[in-house]
Design a protein around this motif. Sequence first.
Motif, PDB file in Angstrom:
ATOM      1  N   VAL A   1       0.851  -1.193   0.000  1.00 55.96           N
ATOM      2  CA  VAL A   1       0.000   0.000   0.000  1.00 55.96           C
ATOM      3  C   VAL A   1       0.886   1.242   0.000  1.00 55.96           C
ATOM      4  CG1 VAL A   1      -1.788   1.281   1.250  1.00 55.96           C
ATOM      5  CG2 VAL A   1      -1.805  -1.219   1.279  1.00 55.96           C
TER       6      VAL A   1
ATOM      7  N   ILE B   1      -1.940   7.953   0.846  1.00 60.64           N
ATOM      8  CA  ILE B   1      -3.271   7.361   0.716  1.00 60.64           C
ATOM      9  C   ILE B   1      -4.266   8.245   1.465  1.00 60.64           C
ATOM     10  CG2 ILE B   1      -4.701   5.314   1.118  1.00 60.64           C
ATOM     11  CD1 ILE B   1      -2.360   4.841  -0.823  1.00 60.64           C
TER      12      ILE B   1
ATOM     13  N   ALA C   1       2.500   2.526   3.517  1.00 59.51           N
ATOM     14  CA  ALA C   1       2.777   1.542   4.573  1.00 59.51           C
ATOM     15  C   ALA C   1       4.254   1.165   4.488  1.00 59.51           C
ATOM     16  CB  ALA C   1       1.899   0.318   4.387  1.00 59.51           C
TER      17      ALA C   1
ATOM     18  N   THR D   1      -0.750   0.014  12.556  1.00 54.07           N
ATOM     19  CA  THR D   1      -1.518   1.203  12.169  1.00 54.07           C
ATOM     20  C   THR D   1      -2.596   1.484  13.201  1.00 54.07           C
ATOM     21  OG1 THR D   1      -3.192  -0.010  10.894  1.00 54.07           O
ATOM     22  CG2 THR D   1      -1.211   0.673   9.703  1.00 54.07           C
TER      23      THR D   1
ATOM     24  N   ARG E   1      -5.693   5.218   9.893  1.00 51.50           N
ATOM     25  CA  ARG E   1      -4.738   4.835   8.847  1.00 51.50           C
ATOM     26  C   ARG E   1      -5.126   3.466   8.269  1.00 51.50           C
ATOM     27  NH1 ARG E   1       1.349   5.875   8.327  1.00 51.50           N
ATOM     28  NH2 ARG E   1       0.762   7.484   9.778  1.00 51.50           N
TER      29      ARG E   1
ATOM     30  N   TYR F   1      -6.033   2.559   4.380  1.00 48.35           N
ATOM     31  CA  TYR F   1      -5.352   1.491   3.646  1.00 48.35           C
ATOM     32  C   TYR F   1      -6.338   0.426   3.152  1.00 48.35           C
ATOM     33  CZ  TYR F   1      -0.784   3.200   5.358  1.00 48.35           C
ATOM     34  OH  TYR F   1       0.336   3.941   5.614  1.00 48.35           O
TER      35      TYR F   1
ATOM     36  N   TYR G   1      -8.095   1.739   0.215  1.00 51.92           N
ATOM     37  CA  TYR G   1      -7.225   1.627  -0.964  1.00 51.92           C
ATOM     38  C   TYR G   1      -7.290   0.199  -1.520  1.00 51.92           C
ATOM     39  CZ  TYR G   1      -2.991   0.730  -3.605  1.00 51.92           C
ATOM     40  OH  TYR G   1      -2.115   0.313  -4.578  1.00 51.92           O
TER      41      TYR G   1
END
Length: 140
Positions: A58, A68, A86, A107, A111, A115, A118
């Motif tokens: 990511v 992101i 990441a 994380t 966050r 991710y 994403y």
Amino acid sequence: MMTDEPSVPPVAESDAAAAPQMGRRALMLGAAGASAVMSVRPALAQTAASISTCQIQVPDAARAGNYIAPDGKVVPAGTKGAFPAAGRPFTGEEVKRALNGGTLPGTEWERSRAYTNYIRRLQQGTSGFTCFASLQMPRA
């Protein structure tokens, strides 16, 4: 004169000759279906094993250096409210847990959410898509 028996249309000779052929065709289709089931089961077992070992970066290497956004879009580095890449790829098992309400390792919730958004947006041809797609397959 009416009878209680339902009327059955007479069978034409061509229909009678086609009946054995139709039976053979049905048997062939049944055999093909059985072999398909037998070949899919090992594939599902392989998929289950690959989920624990596949990885998702990511963002993917083609977009490394970008951030992101909370909605999962890739944005330029330094974009306010977005998260840096990441530090390591995530395994399929880690992603699966995060998609089911957990967080990705290392994380915090926000966050991890960005991710996973994403990851949900991954398209075919993008690195990590095959791993994500395998997470979506139902297990037998």
